[in-house]
Scaffold this active site. Structure first.
Site, PDB file in Angstrom:
ATOM      1  CG  ASN C 129      77.868  46.575  22.243  1.00 28.29           C
ATOM      2  OD1 ASN C 129      77.434  47.811  22.864  1.00 28.29           O
ATOM      3  ND2 ASN C 129      78.903  46.702  21.803  1.00 28.29           N
ATOM      4  CB  CYS C 132      76.138  49.557  18.049  1.00 25.63           C
ATOM      5  SG  CYS C 132      76.954  48.001  18.740  1.00 25.63           S
ATOM      6  CB  ILE C 193      79.219  50.515  32.708  1.00 23.70           C
ATOM      7  CG1 ILE C 193      80.868  50.794  33.181  1.00 23.70           C
ATOM      8  CG2 ILE C 193      78.509  50.970  33.871  1.00 23.70           C
ATOM      9  CD1 ILE C 193      81.216  52.111  33.495  1.00 23.70           C
ATOM     10  CG  ASN C 194      79.949  48.906  25.939  1.00 27.54           C
ATOM     11  OD1 ASN C 194      81.156  49.213  26.184  1.00 27.54           O
ATOM     12  ND2 ASN C 194      79.331  48.189  25.345  1.00 27.54           N
ATOM     13  CB  THR C 195      83.940  52.126  27.025  1.00 26.67           C
ATOM     14  OG1 THR C 195      83.097  52.335  25.801  1.00 26.67           O
ATOM     15  CG2 THR C 195      84.719  50.946  26.952  1.00 26.67           C
ATOM     16  N   GLY C 246      86.651  48.353  35.009  1.00 24.83           N
ATOM     17  CA  GLY C 246      87.980  48.567  35.815  1.00 24.83           C
ATOM     18  C   GLY C 246      88.450  47.372  36.885  1.00 24.83           C
TER      19      GLY C 246
HETATM   20  C1  LIG Z   1      89.624  46.897  23.493  1.00 22.03           C
HETATM   21  C2  LIG Z   1      88.292  46.730  23.953  1.00 22.03           C
HETATM   22  C3  LIG Z   1      87.087  46.285  23.283  1.00 22.03           C
HETATM   23  C4  LIG Z   1      86.182  45.969  23.552  1.00 22.03           C
HETATM   24  N1  LIG Z   1      85.146  45.660  22.618  1.00 22.03           N
HETATM   25  C5  LIG Z   1      83.856  45.186  23.023  1.00 22.03           C
HETATM   26  C6  LIG Z   1      82.947  44.704  22.398  1.00 22.03           C
HETATM   27  O1  LIG Z   1      83.030  44.130  21.394  1.00 22.03           O
HETATM   28  N2  LIG Z   1      81.575  44.619  22.879  1.00 22.03           N
HETATM   29  C7  LIG Z   1      81.317  45.173  24.009  1.00 22.03           C
HETATM   30  O2  LIG Z   1      80.151  45.121  24.471  1.00 22.03           O
HETATM   31  N3  LIG Z   1      82.176  45.544  24.821  1.00 22.03           N
HETATM   32  C8  LIG Z   1      83.471  45.838  24.287  1.00 22.03           C
HETATM   33  N4  LIG Z   1      84.346  46.415  25.258  1.00 22.03           N
HETATM   34  C9  LIG Z   1      83.930  47.000  26.537  1.00 22.03           C
HETATM   35  C10 LIG Z   1      84.272  45.647  27.665  1.00 22.03           C
HETATM   36  O3  LIG Z   1      83.773  44.752  27.414  1.00 22.03           O
HETATM   37  C11 LIG Z   1      83.783  46.581  29.012  1.00 22.03           C
HETATM   38  O4  LIG Z   1      82.444  46.732  29.212  1.00 22.03           O
HETATM   39  C12 LIG Z   1      84.397  47.950  29.354  1.00 22.03           C
HETATM   40  O5  LIG Z   1      85.852  47.926  28.784  1.00 22.03           O
HETATM   41  C13 LIG Z   1      84.634  48.082  30.719  1.00 22.03           C
HETATM   42  O6  LIG Z   1      85.172  47.061  31.455  1.00 22.03           O
HETATM   43  P1  LIG Z   1      86.922  47.363  31.848  1.00 22.03           P
HETATM   44  O7  LIG Z   1      87.157  48.611  32.445  1.00 22.03           O
HETATM   45  O8  LIG Z   1      87.163  46.186  32.848  1.00 22.03           O
HETATM   46  O9  LIG Z   1      87.554  46.996  30.649  1.00 22.03           O
HETATM   47  C14 LIG Z   1      85.665  46.546  24.731  1.00 22.03           C
HETATM   48  C15 LIG Z   1      86.658  47.222  25.658  1.00 22.03           C
HETATM   49  C16 LIG Z   1      88.132  47.160  25.221  1.00 22.03           C
HETATM   50  C17 LIG Z   1      88.984  47.917  26.281  1.00 22.03           C
END
Ligand SMILES: Cc1cc2nc3c(=O)[nH]c(=O)nc-3n(C[C@H](O)[C@H](O)[C@H](O)COP(=O)(O)O)c2cc1C
Ligand SMILES: Cc1cc2nc3c(=O)[nH]c(=O)nc-3n(C[C@H](O)[C@H](O)[C@H](O)COP(=O)(O)OP(=O)(O)OC[C@H]3O[C@@H](n4cnc5c(N)ncnc54)[C@H](O)[C@@H]3O)c2cc1C
Ligand SMILES: Cc1cc2nc3c(=O)[nH]c(=O)nc-3n(C[C@H](O)[C@H](O)[C@H](O)COP(=O)(O)OP(=O)(O)OC[C@H]3O[C@@H](n4cnc5c(N)ncnc54)[C@H](O)[C@@H]3O)c2cc1C
Ligand SMILES: Cc1cc2nc3c(=O)[nH]c(=O)nc-3n(C[C@H](O)[C@H](O)[C@H](O)COP(=O)(O)O)c2cc1C
Ligand code: FES
Ligand code: FES
Lengths: 274, 310, 310, 274
Positions: C129, C132, C193-195, C246
């Site tokens: 990840n 950070c 993608i990450n968030t 998503g």
């Molecule tokens: C509550 C929460 C915690 C997350 N923690 C991590 C994390 O520890 N490490 C990481 O790489 N991504 C983390 N993510 C990102 C997700 O793994 C993912 O990349 C992102 O939410 C997009 O996918 P989604 O829309 O399906 O959730 C987190 C997302 C959420 C919602």
């Protein structure tokens, strides 16, 4: 055109995945012309109704009006999430609608013989048009096509209308031959045009069918109008989302299905736009 | 309590209230006249105008996504000449600041359009859409690079005395850098955000859902990204900002104002609710009354805390 | 017709099907055992693990947005030592590739965690990840700069033979540049993608809704941005990709696969539907049967057209 | 804990913006302990129900169970979009719920005298707890507080229970003095603790009230449990969204309200966590 909060008078299943909804909307009933549509919010009004998914309104043709009762009918098929939500709406709930929107069909000169070509849900606006044409004394040939008998949505109503009005002549086509002519409704159109002289044609249905119908009409030299569908944003002509390409002197241009249409001259449509 | 004051001024443009309609979602304003009294709006940002008429992209141009839409209209517009001759006069009867959104694919294009609009009655200001592809530089948008963005703004600044609002794209690593560069180059205010770059695939057809392949994501879905952009730029630069991105209610508008926006624009919400602009205005007024606030300007940037403690 | 094949391989990790659970949304997997048979999943990306235990951010850590959520958990985790001693063994009974998401604020941190996990039974691979904050470089995320991103990946590559999946952030101007840099530096695959960086304001309190001020936006709202990112990177680099952002249904997963993803991960959808992963798997299988496709791998990237014509 | 698709038996307005919903969920009814909650999808099941706005489930305490009928009751106040959608749900529709989730209240040793302190909607789980405590023969003082009479939600039920069960002693507090003690319910708690020796306390309500209650309990040396609220993602302990800070030897740590709570020892909660 305006925005209305309309009470739902009725929302009834009338066929395979098809519903007929009646709204109380006296202004719309008084103004709406065949071919025009309403832009309908699929979320009923009330606390907790400000839902953003699905986000957009859905365009639905005016299927009929009852001016005396102030009622407007819609006929719709459940194909996705928006129409599924509509199907769950109950009598007495409020729906937010815009309309009547768009340019409807233009009516022919007095005493015309016309043909209406409906594919699938295309019957929704054409049934309204047929009623209007009959009211003005035209001779109306109504060709309705579908994949199979179960999808000939207004079969009963069309046959009933035939009983009542001698100048109304429906015929039917199904792809699988389960009712009427076996083949596409455009085949039926060719048969008709070969047999009788028709002054004008009106078509509504899937794009491929409209395209073929336009070809047949051109070959027989019959002027016609087609009602197009396109994904809509605003429905009122502002966002330019609902483009369809029409031929113009020296090229083409994009027109708005919602405001410049949904009804276009059959010969003007550029079917190659996608 | 006296009626609270909603009026604001941005880039020298006086607005009755901080609520405008966003470019491209409200046509030239006239399309919405049957639904809202245009005289009630703070301002209208009209559809993007280019040097030459643009046919726009082939359909489909729009696809719905969760709480949002993707659009690829392709800047369809009649060109600046026709805009000046036909549309501007039709807007004159309204008591409504008209801000013209301008676009181009070369720096010259932008300057040409800006010059054509300079000094015209009925033009309150320009909004420069720098999210357009820079054809001279491999098609990357002007707005993703501080230097290219500044170039466009500088060129426009030279040819017009009109208030300049520069519209930023969120598709960048560092929006503050772009914001700083365009302010340096002569912008009077910023508007943000333009759409997020996105796409959707029609899995039955196994093809992109939009004819243009990618499109711009807008609507409530993107609001958190937009509020963050306004927050960051306001925090770093304390410049005047028109906030937008997913605004559908007064609550939403307040998020932007509290993050630092002086004014806001309602975009996609017009599509599903033609009365959205007016409802936001009414909601803001109600909020001020409920919270006993005399002037909406007291709320600008309060969420940053410095002025927020009361 | 024979049962279609759903199995894929990414970065050398064999998956029964292309559907994994995304990091941070599925705990360590065990929390979801009452709802789904973990043996059915393609893989699980466990919660981000750091060198030292992390307490996480103060509450509120989560806020709902239209079709999405903003989170600022702050990487709360027990640290790599405790993870290895207590959690890894508990996952051993399952027939499930465990991919450990690792995080840090210095390059050393990443390398330390990676080295601690190297060669351990039950670790199928690492997901790095890089979103950070880089404490050595003013807190900008490692992942927004190709060079910093490559630095992290290179350092991790040196200390481990495990398959490396690098998780890209969408908060950049040019995701292809970062993708290229980390592949060069030794990544075996990318996840994206990450968030999206976002924020929300509590207008009654006039303060950011999250204690951390900004947070990461996820859920259906961001899907179009994620599909576009996968599309762009696949088009430019044809590298193996785990797509996410998503995904809640098989349709959504197919968008990513057709855009170029070999595998997908379900994140936020687990929160509102604990059975989301399994429902996606079942939906993919149904789609293949309906469309008469024997192997899901035939669909990877088909929306680009080259292989799509059939 | 499991996922259930539960038919709605009843959904009735029982007070100012407050609804009582009954679900048919025999497993939940058999397992649920007071203080546990259900994580409830606010979108009813059916075609068109895959709506992503609002996105998350809503946590609601188990308010009562009827094991014979397999029924589980919820009591909820409409405060936002999610609860507004719930209020529109009709009898016979299906709701998707997870549960029972979380750790409930721990029961006291036989023959205890306990006090339950409810602020606002805090009565929802505490009423269930009271029933359970009475069943085991404890003496239950029930203090219910609200801003005004209209918001003393279960007033009638509590008074009825008093009639039936001599070991049940309710008293009431309103901020405006419109019913019972004039002042906060924690004021009532002080009065009670000054008068009688109580073995254990249980509190549920707004955070500020819980904090004050914890203070009072500490002063009187009465051990107590509080049920906390926090915004939830998963509800099952996986996402770490629902953190609350608890004191620990040598510092503090974040616990999950959904899985480590929602019930915590009153003295362990670090009220300064925001
Ligand atoms: C509550 C929460 C915690 C997350 N923690 C991590 C994390 O520890 N490490 C990481 O790489 N991504 C983390 N993510 C990102 C997700 O793994 C993912 O990349 C992102 O939410 C997009 O996918 P989604 O829309 O399906 O959730 C987190 C997302 C959420 C919602
Ligand atoms: C002017 C006009 C009049 C119409 N009149 C009727 C009518 O009287 N009765 C009726 O049943 N339907 C009518 N339609 C089609 C109707 O609008 C769509 O079926 C409906 O919007 C689908 O919504 P949904 O949420 O159920 O489907 P979605 O989940 O949005 O989509 C399901 C499928 O329908 C397609 N679709 C969605 N919206 C449109 C659209 N606006 N045009 C074309 N295809 C679309 C999608 O691409 C997808 O393949 C009309 C469309 C237009 C443009
Ligand atoms: C373990 C637990 C048990 C609960 N039991 C009950 C109950 O039995 N009856 C009842 O009426 N309510 C109960 N609640 C509170 C209930 O969950 C919220 O009122 C509900 O989620 C609000 O949803 P909404 O969509 O209507 O409001 P939203 O529009 O989401 O929010 C409206 C307001 O409520 C706040 N809020 C939203 N979710 C929560 C939450 N999870 N915790 C605290 N505040 C929140 C928001 O910050 C906002 O101020 C409980 C909460 C928890 C955590
Ligand atoms: C259909 C459509 C057309 C748009 N056209 C333009 C445009 O011409 N110029 C421009 O700067 N922005 C344009 N935008 C972007 C909006 O003005 C606005 O910045 C963006 O949509 C975010 O706001 P919203 O979420 O409220 O829509 C358009 C947006 C949409 C949805
Ligand atoms: S839908 Fe907006 S212009 Fe037609
Ligand atoms: S809500 Fe996910 S851990 Fe508590």
């Amino acid at each position: 055109m305006q925005q209305h909060e309309t009470p739902v008078l009725q929302n009834k299943k009338v066929g395979l995945d098809v519903y007929r909804m009646e709204l109380f909307a006296p202004d719309v009933a008084a103004q709406a012309r065949p071919g025009q549509f309403l832009h309908v919010s699929v979320h009923t009004k009330g606390r907790g109704s400000d839902c953003y998914d699905p986000l957009l309104r859905r365009p639905l043709s005016v299927h009929g009006v009852d001016v005396k009762r102030g009622a407007v009918a819609l006929l719709y098929r459940v194909v996705g999430r928006g129409t599924a939500l509509l199907a769950r709406v109950k009598e007495g709930e409020l729906l937010d609608v815009l309309g009547p929107l768009g340019r409807g069909f233009s009516l022919p000169p007095a005493g015309s013989r016309v043909v209406l070509v409906a594919g699938g849900m295309g019957v929704a606006p054409l049934y309204f048009l047929a009623e209007e044409l009959l009211r003005f004394g035209h001779e109306v040939h109504f060709l309705a096509g579908a994949r199979r008998l179960e999808e000939l949505y207004l079969l009963g109503d069309l046959l009933a209308l035939e009983e009542k009005r001698p100048s109304f002549k429906p015929s039917f086509a199904t792809d699988d031959g389960s009712y009427g002519f076996c083949g596409p409704v455009t085949g039926l159109l060719e048969v008709l045009l070969a047999a009788v002289k028709v002054d004008r044609a009106y078509a509504c249905g899937p794009r491929q069918m409209l395209r073929e119908a336009a070809g047949v009409l051109a070959r027989f030299g019959v002027p016609g109008e087609v009602s197009l569908e396109e994904r809509m944003g605003c429905g009122v002509g502002a966002c330019l989302s609902c483009a369809c390409r029409v031929r113009e002197a020296g090229g083409f241009s994009y027109r708005r299905v919602c405001a410049d249409g949904p009804v276009f001259a059959a010969e003007s449509v550029d079917w190659e736009d996608r | 309590m006296a009626k609270p004051s909603l009026s604001v001024e941005i880039a020298g443009i006086k607005m009755k209230n901080p609520v405008a309609a966003a470019s491209g979602t409200f046509g030239f304003g006239l399309e919405y006249a049957p639904f809202v009294d245009l005289n009630r709006l703070g301002a209208v940002f009209v559809k993007g105008i280019t040097r030459y008429p643009q046919p726009g992209n082939p359909p489909p141009r729009l696809v719905e996504t969760p709480a949002g839409v993707l659009n690829a209209i392709g800047l369809q517009n009649p060109g600046v000449e026709k805009f000046v001759q036909e549309i501007l006069p039709a807007l004159r009867p309204y008591d409504l600041p008209v801000i013209v959104n301008i676009a181009g694919t070369t720096v010259d294009d932008y300057a040409f359009v800006a010059a054509s609009l300079d000094g015209l009655p009925g033009v309150a200001g320009l909004e420069i859409n720098i999210s357009c592809p820079n054809v001279r530089h491999g098609g990357m948008a002007f707005g993703v690079d501080p230097a290219s963005a500044a170039l466009v703004v500088g060129a426009v600044r030279e040819v017009t005395g009109l208030p300049l609002i520069v519209k930023l794209t969120p598709n960048v690593t560092d929006i503050v850098a772009v914001a700083g560069a365009v302010m340096e180059a002569g912008a009077d205010a910023l508007s943000m955000i333009n759409t997020l770059l996105g796409m959707s695939i029609d899995v039955r057809r196994r093809r992109p859902a939009l004819a243009n392949i990618t499109g711009g994501l807008s609507g409530p879905a993107i609001r958190p990204v937009a509020v963050r952009a306004v927050w960051e730029v306001y925090r770093a630069l304390k410049v005047p900002i028109v906030g937008m991105g997913g605004i559908a209610t007064a609550q939403d508008a307040l998020e932007f104002i509290m993050a630092g926006a002086t004014a806001v624009a309602v975009g996609t919400a017009n599509l599903f609710n033609p009365r959205a602009t007016v409802e936001v205005i009414e909601g803001l007024e109600r909020f001020l009354v409920e919270e006993g606030i005399g002037d909406i300007r007291e709320l600008i940037g309060v969420a940053h805390g410095e002025r927020g403690a009361r």
